[in-house]
Design an enzyme around this catalytic site. Structure first.
Site, PDB file in Angstrom:
ATOM      1  N   PRO A  63      35.176  44.715  36.002  1.00 44.49           N
ATOM      2  CA  PRO A  63      36.223  45.270  35.607  1.00 44.49           C
ATOM      3  C   PRO A  63      37.575  44.677  36.187  1.00 44.49           C
ATOM      4  O   PRO A  63      37.496  44.285  37.574  1.00 44.49           O
ATOM      5  CB  PRO A  63      35.978  46.781  36.192  1.00 44.49           C
ATOM      6  CG  PRO A  63      34.804  46.571  37.380  1.00 44.49           C
ATOM      7  CD  PRO A  63      33.927  45.702  36.694  1.00 44.49           C
ATOM      8  N   ASN A  64      38.579  44.922  35.653  1.00 43.22           N
ATOM      9  CA  ASN A  64      39.988  44.127  35.753  1.00 43.22           C
ATOM     10  C   ASN A  64      39.824  42.836  35.839  1.00 43.22           C
ATOM     11  O   ASN A  64      40.979  42.298  36.273  1.00 43.22           O
ATOM     12  CB  ASN A  64      40.452  45.016  37.002  1.00 43.22           C
ATOM     13  CG  ASN A  64      40.634  46.398  36.854  1.00 43.22           C
ATOM     14  OD1 ASN A  64      41.037  46.907  35.911  1.00 43.22           O
ATOM     15  ND2 ASN A  64      39.945  47.037  37.632  1.00 43.22           N
ATOM     16  N   ARG A  84      47.149  39.713  36.767  1.00 42.76           N
ATOM     17  CA  ARG A  84      46.718  40.847  37.839  1.00 42.76           C
ATOM     18  C   ARG A  84      47.099  40.258  39.300  1.00 42.76           C
ATOM     19  O   ARG A  84      46.387  39.459  39.703  1.00 42.76           O
ATOM     20  CB  ARG A  84      45.235  40.835  37.684  1.00 42.76           C
ATOM     21  CG  ARG A  84      44.655  42.124  38.550  1.00 42.76           C
ATOM     22  CD  ARG A  84      43.199  42.173  38.719  1.00 42.76           C
ATOM     23  NE  ARG A  84      42.864  42.973  39.644  1.00 42.76           N
ATOM     24  CZ  ARG A  84      41.594  43.245  40.067  1.00 42.76           C
ATOM     25  NH1 ARG A  84      40.448  42.449  39.658  1.00 42.76           N
ATOM     26  NH2 ARG A  84      41.023  44.001  41.045  1.00 42.76           N
ATOM     27  N   TYR A 113      45.129  37.157  43.362  1.00 42.61           N
ATOM     28  CA  TYR A 113      44.073  36.691  42.580  1.00 42.61           C
ATOM     29  C   TYR A 113      44.309  35.225  41.843  1.00 42.61           C
ATOM     30  O   TYR A 113      43.519  34.853  41.240  1.00 42.61           O
ATOM     31  CB  TYR A 113      43.599  37.625  41.619  1.00 42.61           C
ATOM     32  CG  TYR A 113      43.177  38.905  42.078  1.00 42.61           C
ATOM     33  CD1 TYR A 113      42.075  38.911  42.711  1.00 42.61           C
ATOM     34  CD2 TYR A 113      43.558  40.016  41.879  1.00 42.61           C
ATOM     35  CE1 TYR A 113      41.437  39.880  43.533  1.00 42.61           C
ATOM     36  CE2 TYR A 113      43.219  41.308  42.513  1.00 42.61           C
ATOM     37  CZ  TYR A 113      42.167  41.306  43.274  1.00 42.61           C
ATOM     38  OH  TYR A 113      41.430  42.434  43.800  1.00 42.61           O
ATOM     39  N   ASN A 124      30.974  37.866  39.238  1.00 39.85           N
ATOM     40  CA  ASN A 124      32.211  38.420  40.044  1.00 39.85           C
ATOM     41  C   ASN A 124      32.151  40.056  39.455  1.00 39.85           C
ATOM     42  O   ASN A 124      32.433  40.279  38.501  1.00 39.85           O
ATOM     43  CB  ASN A 124      33.263  37.972  39.840  1.00 39.85           C
ATOM     44  CG  ASN A 124      34.488  38.649  40.598  1.00 39.85           C
ATOM     45  OD1 ASN A 124      34.359  39.588  41.143  1.00 39.85           O
ATOM     46  ND2 ASN A 124      35.792  37.884  40.738  1.00 39.85           N
ATOM     47  N   ALA A 172      35.273  45.510  41.412  1.00 41.36           N
ATOM     48  CA  ALA A 172      35.176  46.694  42.345  1.00 41.36           C
ATOM     49  C   ALA A 172      33.718  47.437  42.356  1.00 41.36           C
ATOM     50  O   ALA A 172      33.412  48.034  43.027  1.00 41.36           O
ATOM     51  CB  ALA A 172      36.039  47.781  42.074  1.00 41.36           C
ATOM     52  N   GLU A 232      27.161  35.023  43.682  1.00 36.74           N
ATOM     53  CA  GLU A 232      28.304  35.877  43.748  1.00 36.74           C
ATOM     54  C   GLU A 232      29.555  35.441  44.071  1.00 36.74           C
ATOM     55  O   GLU A 232      29.755  34.574  45.017  1.00 36.74           O
ATOM     56  CB  GLU A 232      28.098  37.224  44.621  1.00 36.74           C
ATOM     57  CG  GLU A 232      29.164  38.373  44.774  1.00 36.74           C
ATOM     58  CD  GLU A 232      28.901  39.522  45.568  1.00 36.74           C
ATOM     59  OE1 GLU A 232      27.494  39.417  46.115  1.00 36.74           O
ATOM     60  OE2 GLU A 232      29.493  40.421  45.983  1.00 36.74           O
ATOM     61  N   HIS A 275      33.926  36.093  44.750  1.00 32.14           N
ATOM     62  CA  HIS A 275      35.232  36.757  44.687  1.00 32.14           C
ATOM     63  C   HIS A 275      36.264  35.923  44.968  1.00 32.14           C
ATOM     64  O   HIS A 275      36.339  35.036  45.983  1.00 32.14           O
ATOM     65  CB  HIS A 275      35.242  37.983  45.933  1.00 32.14           C
ATOM     66  CG  HIS A 275      34.142  38.688  45.862  1.00 32.14           C
ATOM     67  ND1 HIS A 275      34.243  40.020  44.866  1.00 32.14           N
ATOM     68  CD2 HIS A 275      32.822  38.908  46.349  1.00 32.14           C
ATOM     69  CE1 HIS A 275      33.032  40.781  44.897  1.00 32.14           C
ATOM     70  NE2 HIS A 275      32.061  39.875  45.894  1.00 32.14           N
ATOM     71  N   ARG A 288      40.791  41.845  53.846  1.00 32.78           N
ATOM     72  CA  ARG A 288      41.508  42.998  52.920  1.00 32.78           C
ATOM     73  C   ARG A 288      40.966  44.618  53.464  1.00 32.78           C
ATOM     74  O   ARG A 288      40.555  44.694  54.407  1.00 32.78           O
ATOM     75  CB  ARG A 288      41.172  42.834  51.476  1.00 32.78           C
ATOM     76  CG  ARG A 288      41.707  41.272  50.962  1.00 32.78           C
ATOM     77  CD  ARG A 288      41.533  41.397  49.400  1.00 32.78           C
ATOM     78  NE  ARG A 288      42.370  42.226  48.626  1.00 32.78           N
ATOM     79  CZ  ARG A 288      42.161  42.458  47.403  1.00 32.78           C
ATOM     80  NH1 ARG A 288      41.182  41.866  46.814  1.00 32.78           N
ATOM     81  NH2 ARG A 288      42.841  43.434  46.776  1.00 32.78           N
TER      82      ARG A 288
END
Ligand code: DQA
Length: 143
Positions: A9-10, A17, A22, A72, A75, A96, A98, A105
């Site tokens: 998502p996103n 974004r 990012y 990725n 969330a 994975e 990110h 964060r």
């Protein structure tokens, strides 16, 4: 041979974004970078981005024939249990990624439910992390 590139998502709006977090690379830029990394091995890239967990689960289940995957989860790292179970049944190595350093964060990003199953995790290196993940798969998958 095909590599599965999975973005949650996103991540379809990368580029616009929160670029300070990012970066400015778009998903198309990332797809191109990954394709470039694996071209010499004769791999192509099947890229799936979706904002719904079910579609990502379906994509994992539909691609058991791929050489490996870069994931990725966005969330869904936090509580994507059905994505986690799909990846548990995925028979190939996967990495994975990110873009941001999740540990620098909010605390809700400090743990990923899929990370314990990953062959490796690349965090905090922006779009370049996808290139590194591609290199890792080239290393993990025998020629
Ligand atoms: C992300 C980090 C996640 O915590 C966040 O929800 C995202 C993007 C990253 O690439 O840095 O959507 O996966």
């Amino acid at each position: 041979s095909r590599l599965l590139l999975l973005n949650g998502p996103n991540l379809g709006i990368l580029g616009r974004r929160e670029p300070e977090i990012y970066g400015t690379d778009t998903l198309a830029d990332i797809e191109k970078a990954v394709a470039e990394e694996v071209a010499d091995r004769g791999w192509t890239v099947s890229s799936v981005q979706d904002d719904s967990e079910g579609t990502l689960v379906r994509a994992v289940n539909d691609h058991p024939d791929t050489v490996g995957a870069i994931v990725n989860p966005g969330a869904l790292m936090i509580a994507g249990w059905s994505l986690r179970d799909a990846l548990a049944a995925y028979p190939r190595p996967w990495i994975e990624v990110h873009l941001s350093n999740v540990w620098a964060r909010e605390s809700f990003r400090h743990e990923s439910v899929i990370a314990p199953l990953a062959g490796g995790v690349v965090v905090g290196l922006g779009a370049y992390g996808y290139r590194l993940a591609a290199k890792a798969l080239l290393h993990l998958v025998p020629e």
